[in-house]
Design a protein around this motif. Structure first.
Motif, PDB file in Angstrom:
ATOM      1  N   HIS A  31      33.587  53.414  28.679  1.00  9.30           N
ATOM      2  CA  HIS A  31      34.122  52.481  27.698  1.00  9.30           C
ATOM      3  C   HIS A  31      34.451  51.144  28.363  1.00  9.30           C
ATOM      4  O   HIS A  31      34.824  51.100  29.540  1.00  9.30           O
ATOM      5  N   LEU A  32      34.313  50.069  27.605  1.00 13.37           N
ATOM      6  CA  LEU A  32      34.775  48.763  28.037  1.00 13.37           C
ATOM      7  C   LEU A  32      36.294  48.806  28.176  1.00 13.37           C
ATOM      8  O   LEU A  32      36.986  49.287  27.279  1.00 13.37           O
ATOM      9  N   TYR A  33      36.802  48.348  29.316  1.00 10.70           N
ATOM     10  CA  TYR A  33      38.252  48.359  29.488  1.00 10.70           C
ATOM     11  C   TYR A  33      38.735  47.043  30.073  1.00 10.70           C
ATOM     12  O   TYR A  33      37.983  46.308  30.724  1.00 10.70           O
ATOM     13  N   THR A  34      39.995  46.711  29.824  1.00  7.69           N
ATOM     14  CA  THR A  34      40.665  45.602  30.491  1.00  7.69           C
ATOM     15  C   THR A  34      42.058  46.058  30.916  1.00  7.69           C
ATOM     16  O   THR A  34      42.621  47.011  30.359  1.00  7.69           O
ATOM     17  N   TYR A  35      42.592  45.373  31.918  1.00 16.15           N
ATOM     18  CA  TYR A  35      43.974  45.606  32.322  1.00 16.15           C
ATOM     19  C   TYR A  35      44.520  44.289  32.858  1.00 16.15           C
ATOM     20  O   TYR A  35      43.808  43.545  33.532  1.00 16.15           O
ATOM     21  N   TRP A  36      45.790  43.995  32.565  1.00 11.26           N
ATOM     22  CA  TRP A  36      46.389  42.758  33.054  1.00 11.26           C
ATOM     23  C   TRP A  36      47.853  42.975  33.417  1.00 11.26           C
ATOM     24  O   TRP A  36      48.491  43.916  32.965  1.00 11.26           O
ATOM     25  N   THR A  37      48.359  42.116  34.284  1.00 10.43           N
ATOM     26  CA  THR A  37      49.782  42.085  34.608  1.00 10.43           C
ATOM     27  C   THR A  37      50.161  40.669  35.007  1.00 10.43           C
ATOM     28  O   THR A  37      49.320  39.915  35.507  1.00 10.43           O
ATOM     29  N   ALA A  38      51.407  40.314  34.799  1.00 14.51           N
ATOM     30  CA  ALA A  38      51.920  39.005  35.199  1.00 14.51           C
ATOM     31  C   ALA A  38      53.072  39.118  36.183  1.00 14.51           C
ATOM     32  O   ALA A  38      53.618  38.107  36.618  1.00 14.51           O
ATOM     33  N   ASP A  39      53.457  40.364  36.540  1.00 12.05           N
ATOM     34  CA  ASP A  39      54.604  40.530  37.444  1.00 12.05           C
ATOM     35  C   ASP A  39      54.434  41.710  38.396  1.00 12.05           C
ATOM     36  O   ASP A  39      55.371  42.456  38.650  1.00 12.05           O
ATOM     37  N   GLY A  40      53.230  41.845  38.925  1.00 13.94           N
ATOM     38  CA  GLY A  40      53.008  42.903  39.911  1.00 13.94           C
ATOM     39  C   GLY A  40      53.109  44.301  39.342  1.00 13.94           C
ATOM     40  O   GLY A  40      53.587  45.218  40.015  1.00 13.94           O
ATOM     41  N   TYR A  41      52.688  44.496  38.092  1.00 12.37           N
ATOM     42  CA  TYR A  41      52.635  45.828  37.476  1.00 12.37           C
ATOM     43  C   TYR A  41      54.033  46.419  37.263  1.00 12.37           C
ATOM     44  O   TYR A  41      54.205  47.628  37.211  1.00 12.37           O
ATOM     45  N   ASN A  42      55.013  45.557  37.110  1.00 11.03           N
ATOM     46  CA  ASN A  42      56.375  46.032  36.891  1.00 11.03           C
ATOM     47  C   ASN A  42      56.655  46.241  35.403  1.00 11.03           C
ATOM     48  O   ASN A  42      56.638  47.364  34.905  1.00 11.03           O
ATOM     49  N   ILE A  71      53.496  37.016  46.326  1.00  8.40           N
ATOM     50  CA  ILE A  71      54.081  38.315  46.654  1.00  8.40           C
ATOM     51  C   ILE A  71      53.801  39.279  45.512  1.00  8.40           C
ATOM     52  O   ILE A  71      53.488  38.869  44.395  1.00  8.40           O
ATOM     53  N   ILE A  72      53.929  40.596  45.791  1.00 12.99           N
ATOM     54  CA  ILE A  72      53.585  41.600  44.789  1.00 12.99           C
ATOM     55  C   ILE A  72      54.401  41.442  43.510  1.00 12.99           C
ATOM     56  O   ILE A  72      53.894  41.646  42.408  1.00 12.99           O
ATOM     57  N   GLU A  73      55.670  41.018  43.623  1.00 15.31           N
ATOM     58  CA  GLU A  73      56.520  40.881  42.446  1.00 15.31           C
ATOM     59  C   GLU A  73      56.064  39.740  41.536  1.00 15.31           C
ATOM     60  O   GLU A  73      56.420  39.697  40.366  1.00 15.31           O
ATOM     61  N   GLU A  74      55.289  38.804  42.083  1.00 16.77           N
ATOM     62  CA  GLU A  74      54.806  37.670  41.291  1.00 16.77           C
ATOM     63  C   GLU A  74      53.295  37.724  41.091  1.00 16.77           C
ATOM     64  O   GLU A  74      52.683  36.750  40.661  1.00 16.77           O
ATOM     65  N   LEU A  75      52.698  38.864  41.391  1.00 16.81           N
ATOM     66  CA  LEU A  75      51.254  38.998  41.259  1.00 16.81           C
ATOM     67  C   LEU A  75      50.817  38.954  39.795  1.00 16.81           C
ATOM     68  O   LEU A  75      51.391  39.621  38.940  1.00 16.81           O
ATOM     69  N   SER A  76      49.810  38.160  39.530  1.00 18.40           N
ATOM     70  CA  SER A  76      49.148  38.158  38.232  1.00 18.40           C
ATOM     71  C   SER A  76      47.709  38.593  38.449  1.00 18.40           C
ATOM     72  O   SER A  76      47.060  38.137  39.394  1.00 18.40           O
ATOM     73  N   SER A  77      47.197  39.464  37.598  1.00 25.26           N
ATOM     74  CA  SER A  77      45.808  39.890  37.752  1.00 25.26           C
ATOM     75  C   SER A  77      45.233  40.337  36.421  1.00 25.26           C
ATOM     76  O   SER A  77      45.968  40.735  35.507  1.00 25.26           O
ATOM     77  N   ILE A  78      43.922  40.242  36.348  1.00 26.05           N
ATOM     78  CA  ILE A  78      43.179  40.725  35.179  1.00 26.05           C
ATOM     79  C   ILE A  78      41.954  41.460  35.694  1.00 26.05           C
ATOM     80  O   ILE A  78      41.241  40.964  36.579  1.00 26.05           O
TER      81      ILE A  78
END
Length: 402
Positions: free
Chosen positions: A226-237, A203-210
């Motif tokens: 530019h080289l970029y990264t983005y990560w989340t472990a809780d749906g971007y909360n 579910i979105i609340e438990e989404l992890s992404s890189i």
């Protein structure tokens, strides 16, 4: 100390080959209050660690050499006792395909005139403007994987446009792709990027992404790509950020920082430039590529990336306020123009749960286009093409109010 060998690692292959919800809010309307500025100043003191050496580029950006053991990552409560892994214990044997492009090498990514001492890592210094712009991008839903947006999670898509090739199966342990480099022109508050991403979670609340790739955004990166990264472990909360603007990513390179300017870029109907990127969960063995750093496994919940991703995605994304025409994606040309004219991601591979690098079967990849009249994606899998598996993507833009 954390002895786990499972890390999500950003690895850049540095060799050379040949030819190559806030709705569309303008930042002027998002000027922080004095209280917010004070909070950001507090954050900056925590983010920017005391440097051993510092350097200022011609573009006015400051890069610091930070004690590797005192970097921001270890402010994260889950990483207080983390043991740094300078090299992955295992690197997948990615399959090398015929290549007609020139890959940018380590000397091209290394900042000129900058040499960090042994025992330090190179980090781009964060400014208060960086924090403001990062919050703005988060507020408009940037870097949320396309499959999450498609599944109707009450996320406002106004101003967002995608053209991607996606692989949606369980037990994805890593991905690879050579991302073609272009430098599209965008206005003050527009964004254009090329990305490779993995994501997992029920579910979105438990989404992890890189996500990793290149981005053009004059607010976040001042100029060019530019080289970029983005990560989340809780749906971007509450978790996640761009590059090293929050605790999490463990930098191990003293030569190549996240957020580095990428040069040179591709020329339409001329020399094509690309950057080889891979994300993978490390299990055992040795490194054969230049390791920039990693996201420790402990950052991600069990239902997220710890047990593997269920989405891999390659392609482009743009954003524009609804008052402006949407910007160029990739080279600004549609996939049908082909090599040398349309942007691409080639050498696409999947790493399965057994640590095996696989070329995805034709039927496992699907393309998705949010606005086909402005941007398209084309999956290439013919033997007579420059590569066995690749995606062409992009377009001239020009969409308004969508």
């Amino acid at each position: 100390m954390d002895s786990s060998n499972n890390h999500l690692v950003l690895v850049i292959l540095l060799t050379i080959a040949l030819v190559l919800g806030v709705k569309a809010a303008h930042l002027s309307r998002a000027i922080p209050s004095e209280e917010e500025k004070n909070e950001m100043e507090r954050q900056l003191k925590a983010i920017n660690k005391p440097p051993i050496k510092s350097f200022k580029t011609e573009q006015g950006e400051i890069f610091d050499c930070i004690d590797i053991h005192k970097q921001l990552a270890f402010d994260h409560h889950l990483l207080r006792n983390h043991s740094i892994q300078l090299k992955p214990t295992s690197v997948p044997k990615w399959i090398t395909c015929h290549n007609n492009s020139q890959k940018i090498g380590p000397l091209e990514l290394q900042l000129k005139g900058i040499s960090c001492p042994h025992g330090t890592v190179i980090v781009k210094r964060t400014t208060i403007q960086d924090l403001i712009y990062s919050q703005h991008l988060k507020s408009i839903g940037f870097n949320i994987p396309r499959h999450v947006l498609r599944d109707g999670n009450n996320i406002d898509l106004t101003g967002h446009h995608f053209a991607t090739a996606d692989y949606e199966y369980d037990n994805i342990a890593g991905v690879q792709g050579n991302i073609n480099l272009w430098d599209p022109q965008v206005s003050h508050d527009q964004v254009s990027l090329a990305t490779m991403a993995i994501a997992g979670g029920p579910i979105i609340e438990e989404l992890s992404s890189i996500s990793v790739g290149w981005m053009v955004n004059s607010l976040l990166y001042k100029d060019h790509i530019h080289l970029y990264t983005y990560w989340t472990a809780d749906g971007y909360n509450k978790t996640g950020c761009y590059d090293i603007r929050c605790p999490g990513f463990v930098q191990v390179s003293k030569r190549i920082p996240l957020g580095v300017l990428l040069q040179p870029v591709s020329i339409y109907n001329g020399t094509q430039k690309e950057m080889d990127l891979s994300l993978h969960q490390v299990i055992t063995s040795r490194v054969s590529r230049v390791n920039v750093g990693y996201w420790p496994q402990s950052l991600f919940i069990a239902s997220g990336l710890v047990k593997g991703a269920d989405l891999a995605s390659w392609g482009g994304q743009v954003y524009s306020p609804t008052t402006e025409k949407s910007p160029i994606m990739g080279s600004g040309h549609f996939p049908k123009e082909g090599f040398g004219k349309a942007a691409f991601v080639n050498n696409i591979h999947i790493l399965n749960g057994k640590g095996e690098a696989l070329i995805p079967q034709i039927y496992t990849i699907k393309t998705h286009e949010s606005t086909p009249n402005c941007y398209k994606a084309k999956y290439v899998h013919d033997d007579d093409e420059p590569w066995i598996r690749a995606v062409y993507y992009g377009g001239p833009g020009g969409c308004i109010g969508k």
